[in-house]
Design an enzyme around this catalytic site. Structure first.
Site, short mmCIF file in Angstrom:
data_model
loop_
_atom_site.label_atom_id
_atom_site.label_comp_id
_atom_site.label_asym_id
_atom_site.label_seq_id
_atom_site.Cartn_x
_atom_site.Cartn_y
_atom_site.Cartn_z
N GLU A 19 -40.31 22.05 19.65
CA GLU A 19 -40.45 20.88 20.28
C GLU A 19 -40.35 21.07 21.75
O GLU A 19 -39.46 20.50 22.60
CB GLU A 19 -39.18 20.07 20.35
CG GLU A 19 -38.90 19.32 18.95
CD GLU A 19 -37.55 18.70 18.62
OE1 GLU A 19 -37.55 17.86 17.87
OE2 GLU A 19 -36.99 18.83 19.59
N TYR B 263 -29.85 19.23 39.86
CA TYR B 263 -29.12 20.65 39.35
C TYR B 263 -28.95 21.70 40.48
O TYR B 263 -28.98 22.62 39.99
CB TYR B 263 -29.99 21.06 38.21
CG TYR B 263 -30.57 20.27 37.24
CD1 TYR B 263 -29.58 19.58 36.32
CD2 TYR B 263 -31.90 19.90 36.83
CE1 TYR B 263 -30.06 18.74 35.26
CE2 TYR B 263 -32.14 19.29 35.78
CZ TYR B 263 -31.09 18.62 35.06
OH TYR B 263 -31.66 17.85 34.08
N ARG C 215 -35.10 17.23 39.93
CA ARG C 215 -34.44 18.60 39.76
C ARG C 215 -33.46 19.10 40.88
O ARG C 215 -32.32 19.57 40.42
CB ARG C 215 -35.27 19.36 38.93
CG ARG C 215 -35.75 18.79 37.78
CD ARG C 215 -36.84 19.87 36.82
NE ARG C 215 -35.85 20.57 36.36
CZ ARG C 215 -35.58 21.87 36.90
NH1 ARG C 215 -36.22 22.57 37.81
NH2 ARG C 215 -34.94 22.98 36.25
N GLY D 57 -41.13 21.28 25.98
CA GLY D 57 -41.75 20.41 26.85
C GLY D 57 -42.09 21.20 27.80
O GLY D 57 -43.21 21.30 28.37
N ARG D 58 -40.90 21.58 28.78
CA ARG D 58 -41.00 22.26 29.92
C ARG D 58 -42.09 23.59 29.91
O ARG D 58 -42.81 23.62 30.77
CB ARG D 58 -39.71 22.79 30.12
CG ARG D 58 -39.73 23.42 31.72
CD ARG D 58 -38.23 24.52 31.68
NE ARG D 58 -37.21 23.47 31.34
CZ ARG D 58 -36.39 22.67 32.01
NH1 ARG D 58 -36.70 22.48 33.31
NH2 ARG D 58 -35.41 22.14 31.78
N GLY E 250 -36.42 24.14 25.03
CA GLY E 250 -35.58 24.93 25.98
C GLY E 250 -36.08 26.18 26.40
O GLY E 250 -35.45 26.99 27.18
N CYS F 22 -31.61 7.41 50.88
CA CYS F 22 -30.39 7.26 51.69
C CYS F 22 -29.18 8.01 50.87
O CYS F 22 -28.45 7.43 50.48
CB CYS F 22 -30.00 5.76 52.02
SG CYS F 22 -31.27 5.45 53.08
N GLU F 23 -29.62 9.37 50.59
CA GLU F 23 -28.53 10.11 49.93
C GLU F 23 -28.84 11.51 50.43
O GLU F 23 -29.95 11.94 50.57
CB GLU F 23 -28.83 10.16 48.37
CG GLU F 23 -28.71 8.82 47.21
CD GLU F 23 -26.92 8.90 47.20
OE1 GLU F 23 -26.17 9.61 47.31
OE2 GLU F 23 -26.91 7.62 47.09
C1 LIG Z 1 -35.40 17.71 25.85
C2 LIG Z 1 -35.65 18.20 24.50
C3 LIG Z 1 -36.64 18.87 24.42
C4 LIG Z 1 -37.30 19.56 25.19
O1 LIG Z 1 -36.97 20.41 26.11
P1 LIG Z 1 -37.61 21.51 27.07
O2 LIG Z 1 -36.55 22.00 27.75
O3 LIG Z 1 -38.52 20.52 27.94
O4 LIG Z 1 -38.30 22.58 26.37
C5 LIG Z 1 -36.83 19.09 22.80
N1 LIG Z 1 -36.10 18.84 21.91
C6 LIG Z 1 -35.14 17.79 22.23
C7 LIG Z 1 -34.16 17.23 21.12
C8 LIG Z 1 -34.68 17.59 23.51
O5 LIG Z 1 -33.92 16.67 23.85
#
Ligand SMILES: *Cc1c(COP(=O)(O)O)cnc(C)c1O
Length: 421
Positions: free
Chosen positions: A272, A314, A310, A274-275, A230, A341-342
């Site tokens: 965890e 969003y 995205r 990602g982004r 997050g 076609c959206e």
């Molecule tokens: C999506 C998700 C993440 C990663 O979220 P980011 O916004 O990419 O950092 C980590 N843990 C869980 C359980 C998720 O669903």
């Protein structure tokens, strides 16, 4: 307005496009590795700190292997992601399995892989036991409900489908303890794309206090607190990066105040993300196919929302650079569209750009996470290739583009021929 930079020149990208037709995603190895190291370094004060890269953000085994070499594990939430990890050589407690609404076979797979299983619901304790047997280490996912404000993407925690309530958490750990489990972790995820470092400090504080209460009430010992993902990135050029130092230092202070003073150290901090790890270092490269002048000016690209959803999903902002026109003034307003076609297949609406002509190379920034990954085949659109810009400037294709043959692969045309209607 400040401009976002690219890791390649016009000459370099022209050469890459000669070999790999647009559209494609290209990732910057040097920047990803540096970012991964900085992330790790910020938490170096915590012995046992580990980042489990959220595979869903960018599920490419080449990138995962690279991040593994930097010391990251993986966060998986499906069968395919577990298999991807395994094929990349990541097994055991380097995998965090943070799923929800989980089918039995995925628990079986996670248990066999000896991944750390993070349960989303109290009923999953007996479900896991029944289908896969209980593991040696268990993590439970907390949903603080009204105790914590969420943010726009993830919504209010009490509306979110994830996690245990506070009462269920006490009950859940008690059940696990009574069934003989001795190793425990705790997890929560209450934000998405959050740029305020204090938000994560506050989340850590909530988890740390809960660990104190749970440890004392149930006489169990926690090995780790998983702050999950997050962590946001500045999609808009005028936005500031989240200050990692402020976040990590703030979490450290709470750790000293709450965990250490209560004699609960050492406690490993897990994340965890990602982004934050790959998002800013992936680019969707495409070309202008058509310029259309009707009630508005439309610049139609050879990429579409199947390559990056995205903005359509969003209304998210993604910055756009027209390669070779970086220094021209942005005097023309366009809706930058794809061919789906959206009508929401638009990468940008009313965006000021230099004057565009067919053949212009348009780069969409911050597509390195939740970009390619969200691709889909609606309208017969095909997912693009993924390239890696290596540290030495060379380019490696790390996933080929889909072909129509891939699209048709799940259909049996022989049977269709004898299918009478
Ligand atoms: C999506 C998700 C993440 C990663 O979220 P980011 O916004 O990419 O950092 C980590 N843990 C869980 C359980 C998720 O669903």
């Amino acid at each position: 307005m400040p401009e976002k930079l690219l890791p390649f020149t016009k000459k370099q990208i022209d050469k890459i496009i000669d070999k790999y037709p647009t559209p494609f995603h290209i990732y910057d190895e040097k920047a990803i590795r540096k970012n991964a190291r900085d992330f790790k370094k910020a938490f170096a004060w915590n012995k046992g700190f580990k980042e489990f890269f959220a595979v869903k953000a960018c599920p490419n085994p080449y990138l995962i292997k690279m991040l593994h070499a930097e010391g990251f594990g993986t966060d998986c939430s499906s069968m395919a992601e577990l298999i991807l990890s395994q094929k990349t050589g990541i097994v055991g407690e380097e995998i965090m399995f943070s799923s929800n609404d989980t089918p039995a076979e995925e628990f079986v797979k996670a248990k066999k892989s000896k991944a750390i299983i993070n349960l989303d619901d109290i009923t999953h304790i007996s479900y896991l036991e029944q289908h896969a047997g209980l593991p040696e280490i268990i993590c439970l996912r907390y949903n603080p409900g009204p105790l914590k404000k969420g943010n726009i993407i993830i919504g209010h925690p009490e509306e979110a489908k994830y996690g245990f309530t506070r009462d269920q958490l006490f009950e859940g750990y008690r059940i696990c303890r009574d069934k003989g489990i001795k190793r425990f972790g705790i997890h929560t995820m209450v934000a998405s794309n959050e740029l305020d470092p204090h938000y994560f400090v506050e989340t850590a504080e909530i988890l740390f206090k809960l660990i104190v209460e749970l440890s004392h009430a149930l006489n169990i010992r926690f090995e780790f607190a998983n702050l999950s993902g997050g962590v946001g990135i500045p999609y808009r050029p005028e936005q500031e990066r989240l200050d990692l130092q402020v976040m990590a230092r703030g979490i450290r202070e709470k750790y000293e105040q709450i965990i250490a003073t209560n004699g609960l150290a050492p406690l490993k901090i897990f994340t965890e993300s990602g982004r934050y790890i790959t998002g800013p270092y992936g680019y969707l490269v495409s070309q202008v196919l058509h310029i259309k002048d009707t009630y508005k000016q439309f610049a139609g690209l050879d990429a579409c929302m199947a390559n990056l959803m995205r903005p359509a999903l969003y209304g998210a902002y993604h910055h756009i650079t027209v390669v070779g026109k970086e220094n021209e003034s942005r005097d023309f307003m366009y809706d930058v569209t794809g061919s789906l076609c959206e009508n929401n297949d638009k990468f940008a609406i009313d965006r000021m750009l230099p004057k565009l002509t067919p053949g212009d190379i348009v780069v969409i920034h911050d597509a390195g996470a939740h970009g390619f990954a969200m691709g889909f085949n609606y309208n017969g659109k095909l997912r693009s290739a993924e390239l890696l810009l290596r540290e030495d400037g060379s380019v490696t294709q790390i996933r080929r583009a889909e072909t129509v043959k891939d699209y048709l692969a799940t259909l049996d045309f022989k049977r269709l021929a004898t299918f009478t209607v």
